[in-house]
Design a protein around this motif. Structure first.
Motif, PDB file in Angstrom:
ATOM      1  N   TYR A 100       0.860  -1.184   0.000  1.00  0.00           N
ATOM      2  CA  TYR A 100       0.000   0.000   0.000  1.00  0.00           C
ATOM      3  C   TYR A 100       0.890   1.226   0.000  1.00  0.00           C
ATOM      4  N   ARG A 101       0.488   2.254  -0.738  1.00  0.00           N
ATOM      5  CA  ARG A 101       1.245   3.494  -0.761  1.00  0.00           C
ATOM      6  C   ARG A 101       0.304   4.682  -0.636  1.00  0.00           C
ATOM      7  N   ASP A 102       0.693   5.609   0.230  1.00  0.00           N
ATOM      8  CA  ASP A 102      -0.018   6.873   0.351  1.00  0.00           C
ATOM      9  C   ASP A 102       0.721   7.889  -0.502  1.00  0.00           C
ATOM     10  N   PHE A 103       0.159   8.172  -1.673  1.00  0.00           N
ATOM     11  CA  PHE A 103       0.798   9.081  -2.626  1.00  0.00           C
ATOM     12  C   PHE A 103       0.277  10.507  -2.510  1.00  0.00           C
ATOM     13  N   VAL A 109       2.310  -2.545 -13.682  1.00  0.00           N
ATOM     14  CA  VAL A 109       1.413  -3.630 -14.095  1.00  0.00           C
ATOM     15  C   VAL A 109       2.247  -4.891 -14.295  1.00  0.00           C
ATOM     16  N   GLY A 110       1.995  -5.899 -13.453  1.00  0.00           N
ATOM     17  CA  GLY A 110       2.748  -7.151 -13.548  1.00  0.00           C
ATOM     18  C   GLY A 110       4.204  -7.018 -13.148  1.00  0.00           C
ATOM     19  N   PRO A 111       4.494  -6.451 -11.976  1.00  0.00           N
ATOM     20  CA  PRO A 111       5.905  -6.302 -11.561  1.00  0.00           C
ATOM     21  C   PRO A 111       6.573  -7.665 -11.390  1.00  0.00           C
ATOM     22  N   GLY A 112       7.758  -7.813 -11.992  1.00  0.00           N
ATOM     23  CA  GLY A 112       8.491  -9.068 -11.877  1.00  0.00           C
ATOM     24  C   GLY A 112       7.775 -10.260 -12.461  1.00  0.00           C
ATOM     25  N   GLY A 113       6.843 -10.018 -13.354  1.00  0.00           N
ATOM     26  CA  GLY A 113       6.100 -11.104 -13.963  1.00  0.00           C
ATOM     27  C   GLY A 113       4.962 -11.629 -13.105  1.00  0.00           C
ATOM     28  N   ALA A 114       4.733 -11.003 -11.953  1.00  0.00           N
ATOM     29  CA  ALA A 114       3.671 -11.455 -11.053  1.00  0.00           C
ATOM     30  C   ALA A 114       2.304 -10.995 -11.559  1.00  0.00           C
ATOM     31  N   PHE A 115       1.282 -11.732 -11.192  1.00  0.00           N
ATOM     32  CA  PHE A 115      -0.082 -11.347 -11.537  1.00  0.00           C
ATOM     33  C   PHE A 115      -0.603 -10.392 -10.456  1.00  0.00           C
ATOM     34  N   SER A 116      -0.114  -9.159 -10.537  1.00  0.00           N
ATOM     35  CA  SER A 116      -0.464  -8.165  -9.514  1.00  0.00           C
ATOM     36  C   SER A 116      -0.178  -6.772 -10.051  1.00  0.00           C
ATOM     37  N   PHE A 117      -0.619  -5.794  -9.277  1.00  0.00           N
ATOM     38  CA  PHE A 117      -0.285  -4.397  -9.537  1.00  0.00           C
ATOM     39  C   PHE A 117       0.579  -3.912  -8.374  1.00  0.00           C
ATOM     40  N   GLY A 118       1.506  -3.033  -8.691  1.00  0.00           N
ATOM     41  CA  GLY A 118       2.369  -2.535  -7.628  1.00  0.00           C
ATOM     42  C   GLY A 118       2.403  -1.011  -7.580  1.00  0.00           C
ATOM     43  N   PRO A 119       1.855  -0.407  -6.507  1.00  0.00           N
ATOM     44  CA  PRO A 119       1.217  -1.073  -5.381  1.00  0.00           C
ATOM     45  C   PRO A 119      -0.199  -1.537  -5.730  1.00  0.00           C
TER      46      PRO A 119
END
Length: 220
Positions: A62-65, A75-85
């Motif tokens: 989680y990030r407070d921007f 979108v897809g950091p490191g090939g993972a099925f996720s969003f960062g953050p």
């Protein structure tokens, strides 16, 4: 008063003064600790209440921007099925750049505030994009937005963006991201303890200078 009596008086008073100073300092410290332990609720501990839709999302943090006019979500950091953050809190009017770090993903709105009109990545759920692709969205309408990657929604590739200060929030944890807040009673005790220490040190100086023989004052 004899020199011996004066020395005894000085020693006795200095011992008493040291004890009083220690007690005063301990009182002030205890008051501060009370404020630290019971106070809290710094701004760093308040977070948006996220929709249940993203509760099973792969958690990339989680990030407070807030306070930033431009931010990036990977979108897809490191090939993972996720969003960062996975979850982000931004100010109204902030521009978010979605940046692809792996292939075959898109960004599709799942829910958004009424009247927002956010469309996600071009082509909606039909088109996907590969590593290196980017697109920008400026979020003007305050509220909660949730989204997903259509090919990988079942794998938990979901995210949420909270926009503005009108979103529902909750207190998280007990520490103070914004620092402890002392109650008024603790502040009063601290001020009193400081005054007591100053008075004790002043009297100690008096006894050291005059040795407990007040006749010196008459001769001065």
């Amino acid at each position: 008063m004899s020199d011996g009596s004066a020395d005894v008086s000085r020693r006795a008073f200095l011992r008493a003064g040291a004890g009083a100073t220690a007690v005063s300092a301990a009182t002030g410290t205890a008051a501060a600790q009370e404020g630290t332990e019971s106070g809290g609720g710094g701004g760093g501990n308040v977070r948006p209440v996220w929709p249940s839709y993203v509760s099973d999302a792969t958690d990339e943090g989680y990030r407070d921007f807030r306070g930033q006019s431009e931010v990036t979500i990977t979108v897809g950091p490191g090939g993972a099925f996720s969003f960062g953050p996975t979850r982000a809190w931004i100010d109204s009017g902030t521009t978010v750049t979605f940046e692809w770090a792996s292939d075959f993903h898109n960004v599709v709105p799942q829910s958004q505030p009424e009247g927002a009109g956010w469309e996600g990545s071009p082509g909606g759920s039909s088109d996907t994009y590969d590593e290196g692709y980017t697109f920008e969205s400026t979020f003007e309408t305050g509220g909660m937005y949730s989204y997903y990657c259509q090919p990988h929604e079942s794998s938990g590739m979901k995210g949420a963006i909270a926009v503005g200060d009108s979103v529902e929030t909750e207190q998280v944890g007990g520490g103070g991201g914004g620092g402890p807040t002392l109650p008024d009673s603790a502040k009063s005790i601290g001020v009193g303890a400081t005054f007591a220490m100053a008075a004790t040190l002043g009297l100690a100086y008096f006894f050291i200078k005059y040795g407990g023989d007040y006749g010196d004052l008459d001769e001065a």
